[in-house]
Structures are given as C-alpha cells and as structure tokens.
Design a protein around this motif. Structure first.
Motif, PDB file in Angstrom:
ATOM      1  N   ALA A  50       0.833  -1.208   0.000  1.00 55.24           N
ATOM      2  CA  ALA A  50       0.000   0.000   0.000  1.00 55.24           C
ATOM      3  C   ALA A  50       0.866   1.256   0.000  1.00 55.24           C
ATOM      4  CB  ALA A  50      -0.940  -0.012   1.202  1.00 55.24           C
ATOM      5  N   PHE A  51       1.959   1.228   0.763  1.00 55.51           N
ATOM      6  CA  PHE A  51       2.870   2.385   0.804  1.00 55.51           C
ATOM      7  C   PHE A  51       3.502   2.607  -0.561  1.00 55.51           C
ATOM      8  CE2 PHE A  51       7.205   3.985   1.351  1.00 55.51           C
ATOM      9  CZ  PHE A  51       6.928   5.212   1.933  1.00 55.51           C
ATOM     10  N   ARG A  52       3.918   1.533  -1.245  1.00 57.93           N
ATOM     11  CA  ARG A  52       4.509   1.685  -2.565  1.00 57.93           C
ATOM     12  C   ARG A  52       3.496   2.230  -3.567  1.00 57.93           C
ATOM     13  NH1 ARG A  52       7.486  -3.177  -1.181  1.00 57.93           N
ATOM     14  NH2 ARG A  52       5.818  -4.464  -2.052  1.00 57.93           N
ATOM     15  N   ARG A  53       2.237   1.801  -3.462  1.00 60.07           N
ATOM     16  CA  ARG A  53       1.204   2.339  -4.366  1.00 60.07           C
ATOM     17  C   ARG A  53       0.992   3.821  -4.119  1.00 60.07           C
ATOM     18  NH1 ARG A  53      -1.422  -2.701  -3.310  1.00 60.07           N
ATOM     19  NH2 ARG A  53      -2.638  -1.705  -1.654  1.00 60.07           N
ATOM     20  N   ARG A  54       0.977   4.230  -2.844  1.00 58.68           N
ATOM     21  CA  ARG A  54       0.811   5.659  -2.544  1.00 58.68           C
ATOM     22  C   ARG A  54       1.992   6.473  -3.056  1.00 58.68           C
ATOM     23  NH1 ARG A  54      -0.962   3.548   2.503  1.00 58.68           N
ATOM     24  NH2 ARG A  54       1.077   4.056   3.404  1.00 58.68           N
ATOM     25  N   GLN A  55       3.189   5.936  -2.891  1.00 56.49           N
ATOM     26  CA  GLN A  55       4.376   6.638  -3.383  1.00 56.49           C
ATOM     27  C   GLN A  55       4.356   6.773  -4.901  1.00 56.49           C
ATOM     28  OE1 GLN A  55       5.463   8.153  -0.504  1.00 56.49           O
ATOM     29  NE2 GLN A  55       7.502   7.858  -1.359  1.00 56.49           N
ATOM     30  N   THR A  56       3.931   5.715  -5.584  1.00 53.71           N
ATOM     31  CA  THR A  56       3.854   5.765  -7.052  1.00 53.71           C
ATOM     32  C   THR A  56       2.825   6.789  -7.511  1.00 53.71           C
ATOM     33  OG1 THR A  56       4.496   3.426  -7.191  1.00 53.71           O
ATOM     34  CG2 THR A  56       3.437   4.395  -9.118  1.00 53.71           C
ATOM     35  N   SER A  57       1.658   6.783  -6.872  1.00 51.51           N
ATOM     36  CA  SER A  57       0.625   7.756  -7.230  1.00 51.51           C
ATOM     37  C   SER A  57       1.096   9.188  -6.963  1.00 51.51           C
ATOM     38  CB  SER A  57      -0.658   7.467  -6.453  1.00 51.51           C
ATOM     39  OG  SER A  57      -1.135   6.167  -6.712  1.00 51.51           O
ATOM     40  N   ARG A  58       1.755   9.382  -5.837  1.00 54.18           N
ATOM     41  CA  ARG A  58       2.261  10.721  -5.508  1.00 54.18           C
ATOM     42  C   ARG A  58       3.302  11.179  -6.522  1.00 54.18           C
ATOM     43  NH1 ARG A  58       6.567  12.714  -2.601  1.00 54.18           N
ATOM     44  NH2 ARG A  58       6.224  14.720  -1.525  1.00 54.18           N
ATOM     45  N   SER A  59       4.196  10.271  -6.938  1.00 52.42           N
ATOM     46  CA  SER A  59       5.222  10.628  -7.921  1.00 52.42           C
ATOM     47  C   SER A  59       4.599  11.006  -9.256  1.00 52.42           C
ATOM     48  CB  SER A  59       6.204   9.464  -8.103  1.00 52.42           C
ATOM     49  OG  SER A  59       6.857   9.153  -6.890  1.00 52.42           O
ATOM     50  N   ILE A  60       3.571  10.273  -9.670  1.00 48.63           N
ATOM     51  CA  ILE A  60       2.906  10.577 -10.942  1.00 48.63           C
ATOM     52  C   ILE A  60       2.244  11.947 -10.888  1.00 48.63           C
ATOM     53  CG2 ILE A  60       1.022   9.884 -12.456  1.00 48.63           C
ATOM     54  CD1 ILE A  60       1.655   6.983 -11.763  1.00 48.63           C
ATOM     55  N   ILE A  61       1.569  12.247  -9.780  1.00 49.37           N
ATOM     56  CA  ILE A  61       0.885  13.539  -9.655  1.00 49.37           C
ATOM     57  C   ILE A  61       1.889  14.688  -9.650  1.00 49.37           C
ATOM     58  CG2 ILE A  61      -0.532  14.949  -8.126  1.00 49.37           C
ATOM     59  CD1 ILE A  61      -1.929  12.381  -7.238  1.00 49.37           C
ATOM     60  N   VAL A  62       2.970  14.528  -8.880  1.00 51.00           N
ATOM     61  CA  VAL A  62       3.983  15.588  -8.828  1.00 51.00           C
ATOM     62  C   VAL A  62       4.627  15.793 -10.190  1.00 51.00           C
ATOM     63  CG1 VAL A  62       6.212  16.224  -7.840  1.00 51.00           C
ATOM     64  CG2 VAL A  62       4.429  15.269  -6.377  1.00 51.00           C
ATOM     65  N   SER A  63       4.922  14.714 -10.908  1.00 51.53           N
ATOM     66  CA  SER A  63       5.528  14.824 -12.235  1.00 51.53           C
ATOM     67  C   SER A  63       4.595  15.531 -13.210  1.00 51.53           C
ATOM     68  CB  SER A  63       5.889  13.437 -12.769  1.00 51.53           C
ATOM     69  OG  SER A  63       6.808  12.789 -11.915  1.00 51.53           O
ATOM     70  N   ALA A  64       3.305  15.170 -13.175  1.00 51.55           N
ATOM     71  CA  ALA A  64       2.355  15.793 -14.082  1.00 51.55           C
ATOM     72  C   ALA A  64       2.201  17.290 -13.789  1.00 51.55           C
ATOM     73  CB  ALA A  64       0.996  15.088 -13.986  1.00 51.55           C
ATOM     74  N   VAL A  65       2.100  17.637 -12.500  1.00 51.11           N
ATOM     75  CA  VAL A  65       1.924  19.040 -12.143  1.00 51.11           C
ATOM     76  C   VAL A  65       3.149  19.863 -12.516  1.00 51.11           C
ATOM     77  CG1 VAL A  65       1.644  20.630 -10.197  1.00 51.11           C
ATOM     78  CG2 VAL A  65       0.265  18.552 -10.312  1.00 51.11           C
ATOM     79  N   SER A  66       4.333  19.348 -12.225  1.00 55.23           N
ATOM     80  CA  SER A  66       5.551  20.090 -12.558  1.00 55.23           C
ATOM     81  C   SER A  66       5.710  20.251 -14.057  1.00 55.23           C
ATOM     82  CB  SER A  66       6.769  19.375 -11.974  1.00 55.23           C
ATOM     83  OG  SER A  66       6.906  18.070 -12.520  1.00 55.23           O
ATOM     84  N   THR A  67       5.331  19.227 -14.830  1.00 57.77           N
ATOM     85  CA  THR A  67       5.416  19.330 -16.288  1.00 57.77           C
ATOM     86  C   THR A  67       4.454  20.384 -16.824  1.00 57.77           C
ATOM     87  OG1 THR A  67       6.030  16.995 -16.439  1.00 57.77           O
ATOM     88  CG2 THR A  67       5.217  18.056 -18.445  1.00 57.77           C
ATOM     89  N   ILE A  68       3.245  20.408 -16.304  1.00 57.71           N
ATOM     90  CA  ILE A  68       2.260  21.394 -16.751  1.00 57.71           C
ATOM     91  C   ILE A  68       2.717  22.808 -16.405  1.00 57.71           C
ATOM     92  CG2 ILE A  68      -0.095  22.212 -16.391  1.00 57.71           C
ATOM     93  CD1 ILE A  68      -0.929  19.290 -16.006  1.00 57.71           C
ATOM     94  N   VAL A  69       3.237  22.978 -15.186  1.00 58.64           N
ATOM     95  CA  VAL A  69       3.707  24.309 -14.775  1.00 58.64           C
ATOM     96  C   VAL A  69       4.840  24.784 -15.677  1.00 58.64           C
ATOM     97  CG1 VAL A  69       4.861  25.576 -12.933  1.00 58.64           C
ATOM     98  CG2 VAL A  69       2.947  24.059 -12.390  1.00 58.64           C
ATOM     99  N   LEU A  70       5.799  23.903 -15.968  1.00 56.01           N
ATOM    100  CA  LEU A  70       6.915  24.278 -16.834  1.00 56.01           C
ATOM    101  C   LEU A  70       6.441  24.601 -18.240  1.00 56.01           C
ATOM    102  CD1 LEU A  70       9.952  24.594 -17.278  1.00 56.01           C
ATOM    103  CD2 LEU A  70      10.061  22.136 -17.780  1.00 56.01           C
ATOM    104  N   ALA A  71       5.506  23.786 -18.772  1.00 50.55           N
ATOM    105  CA  ALA A  71       4.996  24.044 -20.118  1.00 50.55           C
ATOM    106  C   ALA A  71       4.255  25.380 -20.191  1.00 50.55           C
ATOM    107  CB  ALA A  71       4.072  22.901 -20.550  1.00 50.55           C
ATOM    108  N   VAL A  72       3.454  25.678 -19.172  1.00 55.06           N
ATOM    109  CA  VAL A  72       2.728  26.953 -19.155  1.00 55.06           C
ATOM    110  C   VAL A  72       3.699  28.127 -19.062  1.00 55.06           C
ATOM    111  CG1 VAL A  72       1.124  28.368 -17.818  1.00 55.06           C
ATOM    112  CG2 VAL A  72       0.617  25.952 -18.229  1.00 55.06           C
ATOM    113  N   ALA A  73       4.731  27.990 -18.225  1.00 50.92           N
ATOM    114  CA  ALA A  73       5.714  29.072 -18.094  1.00 50.92           C
ATOM    115  C   ALA A  73       6.447  29.321 -19.406  1.00 50.92           C
ATOM    116  CB  ALA A  73       6.704  28.737 -16.991  1.00 50.92           C
ATOM    117  N   LEU A  74       6.879  28.245 -20.073  1.00 49.32           N
ATOM    118  CA  LEU A  74       7.551  28.406 -21.356  1.00 49.32           C
ATOM    119  C   LEU A  74       6.616  28.979 -22.407  1.00 49.32           C
ATOM    120  CD1 LEU A  74       9.657  25.100 -21.549  1.00 49.32           C
ATOM    121  CD2 LEU A  74      10.473  27.404 -21.064  1.00 49.32           C
TER     122      LEU A  74
END
Length: 293
Positions: A26-50
């Motif tokens: 369960a901890f590994r699933r939460r970590q994976t989900s958290r990593s995916i969300i953080v990656s998606a948000v950071s990518t969107i923020v960078l794309a919008v800034a550029l």
C-alpha cells in the motif's frame, strides 16, 4: 488429483501476505501515485511558463509568420517528403556498409602476433584519421575530389555522400566493435580453442556474438547520429530533404520548410531512439538481475 498436488493446492489457497507486506504494498502504491501527480503538475507548470515566455515575447508574431506558417508547410511538404526518401535510401546503404567495414577494421585491430602489425597499424591510423576529420570536410573531399581523379564514371551525388558516411562512421563503429571484442574474457577464447575451434571459428562463433550483444546500445546510438548526419549530403547537390527545404525556402521567402524538414528527421529517428532506450534498459536490467537481494 494426487495427494501431493492436493496438498500443494491447499497450501497455495491458504497462503496470504502478512499484514506487514500488505502495508508495504500500500505504501509503494501511494508513493507511485504521488510521484505521478507531482511529475504531471511540474510538467504542466513548466509548459505553461515556457508558453507564456515564448508567446508573450515582442517578436513572436514575426517568428510565427517566418518559421511556423501552416500554408507554407503544407505547400512544401510533398517536395520535402520526396527528398526524405533519398535520405532513407542513403541511410540504409550507409548502415550496411558501415557495419561490414567497421567489423573488418575492428577484427584487424585485434589480430595478435607481430606478423599482423602492419594491418593493426593501418587500421589504427584509419580510425584516428577519420575520427579527427569533420564529416563535412570528408563530404567535400570525397564528393568533389575523388570524381576529379577520373577513375570512375559519373556517379550521382548521393553515391558519394554514402561513401563519405561509410568512411567516417566506420571509424567510430570500429572502435565500438573493438571495445566489445576486447571485453570478452580471454577464458572464452581458451575454452573454444580447447574444443578444437580454429582462431577464425573462435572469433566468428564465440567472441563476436558476445561482443555484438554487449555493444548493441552503443551501435544504435551511432545509428541515430547517422540518421541526422545523412542530411549533410545536400552540400554535394543531392536533392534530399534539406536541399528541397532550401529550395522551398527560397521560393516562399520563408523558413517554414526548414522546420518541416527538421520535424520529418525527428519522426524518422524517434522509433530508433525509443528502441535504443528500451534495449539499454533491458541490458541494464539483465546485468543487474543477480545483484538484487
């Protein structure tokens, strides 16, 4: 069903992960989900800034009209695609020639014994020379110098471009092959010779298969690099994608055809790039499989 099979089936049915293991999963699933969300948000923020930085620049309207005109792109696409087909033909011919010639060079550099010193010295001098000369100069020397000797009939510019690519990239690929050959442990050769294989059979059946498998990712990276450099044959007058884009640019007085040609080269190289990454990851996972505990 036998008693042994019945007992094994009942044991499998009775087994279940412990609470500690379930918590870890369960901890590994939460970590994976958290990593995916953080990656998606950071990518969107960078794309919008550029996007804001580029689209909000003072000269964006002029750049868009000069480099990203959709009407010019569609009008020039057929001619550039026709030129890209020539690039593909040159790439296939150069790839075959490079693999054969580079393998011969690597084999010559690994020959043992003083009698083979001239061959080793010649192959070493060749690799040093053509790894030091820029490909553009080799294209000029081969494309304009060799025909001037008069030894050959008039050949198309794409032919001389293919020869220049083979001469240059064989030097790089030969060193990759040589590194793979020398990475095979000497015990492999000794074991093959003890079984009665000759030196040639040992090289062909034992050493080369292992060497090629070890250097496959590096070879594919060189192939990706050659996919880009194949566009340089335009300097010899070959009507390839780059030359077609140059003609279309002069016709429309717009740089969009160059962008179209660049995107087509990216699409041509993208499958090989992804395949190279997959092969590299697969090789790394196979090598590290025994180190996991």
């Amino acid at each position: 069903m036998t008693d042994a099979a019945a007992s094994a089936a009942s044991a499998d049915a009775a087994w279940r992960p412990s609470d500690l293991e379930l918590g870890r999963r369960a901890f590994r699933r939460r970590q994976t989900s958290r990593s995916i969300i953080v990656s998606a948000v950071s990518t969107i923020v960078l794309a919008v800034a550029l996007g804001f930085a580029v689209l909000g620049s003072p000269g964006w309207a002029r750049v868009r009209q000069t480099f990203f005109d959709p009407e010019v792109a569609l009008a020039s696409l057929p001619r550039i695609l026709e030129g890209l087909w020539l690039n593909v033909q040159v790439l296939v011919g150069a790839s075959i020639g490079v693999l054969v010639f580079a393998l011969v060079l690597a084999t010559l550099r690994t020959l043992r014994g003083p009698v083979f010193f001239p061959l080793r010295a010649l192959s070493a001098a060749y690799t040093d020379l053509f790894r030091g000369i820029p490909l553009l100069i080799v294209l000029y020397l081969v494309g304009f110098g060799v025909p001037g000797l008069g030894f050959f009939d008039r050949m198309p510019a794409a032919f001389w471009g293919t020869i220049a690519l083979i001469l240059t990239y064989s030097a790089y690929v030969a060193e990759v092959f040589r590194a793979g050959i020398e990475s095979v442990h000497p015990s492999q050769r000794l074991a093959a010779r003890s079984l009665g294989l000759s030196r040639g059979q040992t090289m062909r059946r034992v050493v080369l298969p292992q060497a090629v498998r070890r250097v496959t990712p590096a070879l594919m990276n060189d192939f990706v690099a050659m996919q880009k450099d194949v566009g340089l044959i335009s300097v010899l007058g070959a009507m390839d994608a780059v030359r077609a884009a140059q003609i279309e640019t002069a016709h429309y007085f717009n740089f969009t055809p160059y962008v179209v040609a660049g995107l087509l080269f990216v699409l041509l190289a993208w499958p090989t790039i992804r395949l190279t990454d997959w092969v590299s990851a697969r090789t790394r996972a196979r090598e590290q499989a025994g180190s996991l505990v």
